[in-house]
Design an enzyme around this catalytic site. Structure first.
Site, PDB file in Angstrom:
ATOM      1  N   SER A 187       0.839  -1.199   0.000  1.00 41.18           N
ATOM      2  CA  SER A 187       0.000   0.000   0.000  1.00 41.18           C
ATOM      3  C   SER A 187       0.872   1.245   0.000  1.00 41.18           C
ATOM      4  CB  SER A 187      -0.918   0.008   1.230  1.00 41.18           C
ATOM      5  OG  SER A 187      -0.169   0.280   2.407  1.00 41.18           O
ATOM      6  N   SER A 204       0.718   3.742   2.287  1.00 36.87           N
ATOM      7  CA  SER A 204       0.648   4.436   3.579  1.00 36.87           C
ATOM      8  C   SER A 204       1.998   4.940   4.066  1.00 36.87           C
ATOM      9  CB  SER A 204       0.031   3.523   4.636  1.00 36.87           C
ATOM     10  OG  SER A 204       0.902   2.469   4.970  1.00 36.87           O
ATOM     11  N   LYS A 234       4.454   0.669   9.780  1.00 40.41           N
ATOM     12  CA  LYS A 234       4.277   2.086  10.122  1.00 40.41           C
ATOM     13  C   LYS A 234       5.539   2.570  10.840  1.00 40.41           C
ATOM     14  CE  LYS A 234      -0.116   1.800   8.874  1.00 40.41           C
ATOM     15  NZ  LYS A 234      -0.568   2.337   7.567  1.00 40.41           N
TER      16      LYS A 234
END
Length: 263
Positions: free
Chosen positions: A73, A75, A130
């Site tokens: 993704s 992100s 993250k």
């Protein structure tokens, strides 16, 4: 990737058990029944003896040294792009058993700014990535596209407009900023062309044994602003290297990204 981990553990245990049984018992029984003739070895035993050492080495390396992951993704743009293949240091935060992820030996804790791979609490069968922004005891706030750490706003240095490519082309035009996170400055993206609505604003105090994580693509990241704190027990490791990049829509392999460290 969890299915692969389960399959790898299962195959390693199976081939190891067959090899051990053959060495301790089956081979002697086979030779006794064969007499003067050459004992014929079953195919499953032959394969188990050949593959067990290879599977055991792969399992140990993958579980305790480094594991490959693919970024699916956007992100973590612009730090990590869709199509990046990364290596994750599996011993940075403690040696953990495969499948259960239970820590057996403590070797360290995440530092502020580390890019971590983990099992999100709401999707325990998935691997997400993250950046650690808040450590246990920190107060983190996010208002007006600004992170506040223990009451102090972080500084942002403009680097112009971002130009994306391939699957990340829709991020072109976003503001490219360097967020001065203490000890780990890094690039982030902020969008100006989205409809006016609150993007995960709020204030949070990180409890003991947990971390506050955020994606570098601030307007396109499902992170702690929306689902809460990351338990230490769900950590998988620390991302440290891009070993391959493949994006068909951007022309295939991007050799410039191969070997890059994860900032």
């Amino acid at each position: 990737m969890r299915w692969f981990e389960i399959a790898l553990v299962g195959l390693t245990l199976f081939t190891g058990a067959v090899w051990l049984l053959d060495k301790l018992w089956l081979r002697k029984r086979r030779e006794a029944h064969a007499g003067l003739l050459e004992a014929k070895e079953p195919l499953v035993i032959d394969y188990s003896r050949a593959f067990f050492p290879v599977l055991a080495v792969v399992l140990c390396l993958r579980s305790f040294v480094a594991e490959p992951f693919r970024i699916p993704s956007s992100s973590m743009m612009p730090t990590l792009l869709i199509g990046d293949f990364i290596l994750v240091n599996k011993f940075a935060y403690g040696l953990r058993l495969p499948i259960s992820n239970q820590k057996v030996i403590a070797t360290g804790e995440p530092a502020r700014g580390d890019v971590v791979v983990f099992h999100p609490p709401q999707h325990p069968d998935q691997d997400w990535i993250k950046r650690v922004v808040g450590l246990p005891g920190d107060t983190v706030a996010y208002r007006d596209d600004t992170v506040y750490l223990n009451g102090q706003p972080l500084r942002y240095d403009s680097r112009g407009r971002y130009v994306g490519k391939g699957q990340g082309a829709d991020a072109s035009g976003a503001r490219l900023l360097v967020e001065q996170l203490p000890g780990r400055p890094h690039a982030v993206l902020e969008r100006d062309d989205l409809p006016f609505f609150i993007q995960g604003e709020g204030e949070w105090t990180v409890p003991a044994g947990h971390y506050f994580v955020m994606g570098d693509n601030r307007d396109n990241s499902e992170d702690s602003r929306f689902w809460g704190f990351l338990p230490e027990a769900d950590l998988r490791g620390k991302a440290f290297l891009i070993w391959m990049h493949w994006d068909r829509s951007a022309g295939g392999v991007d050799f410039k990204r191969i070997g890059s460290r994860v900032p």
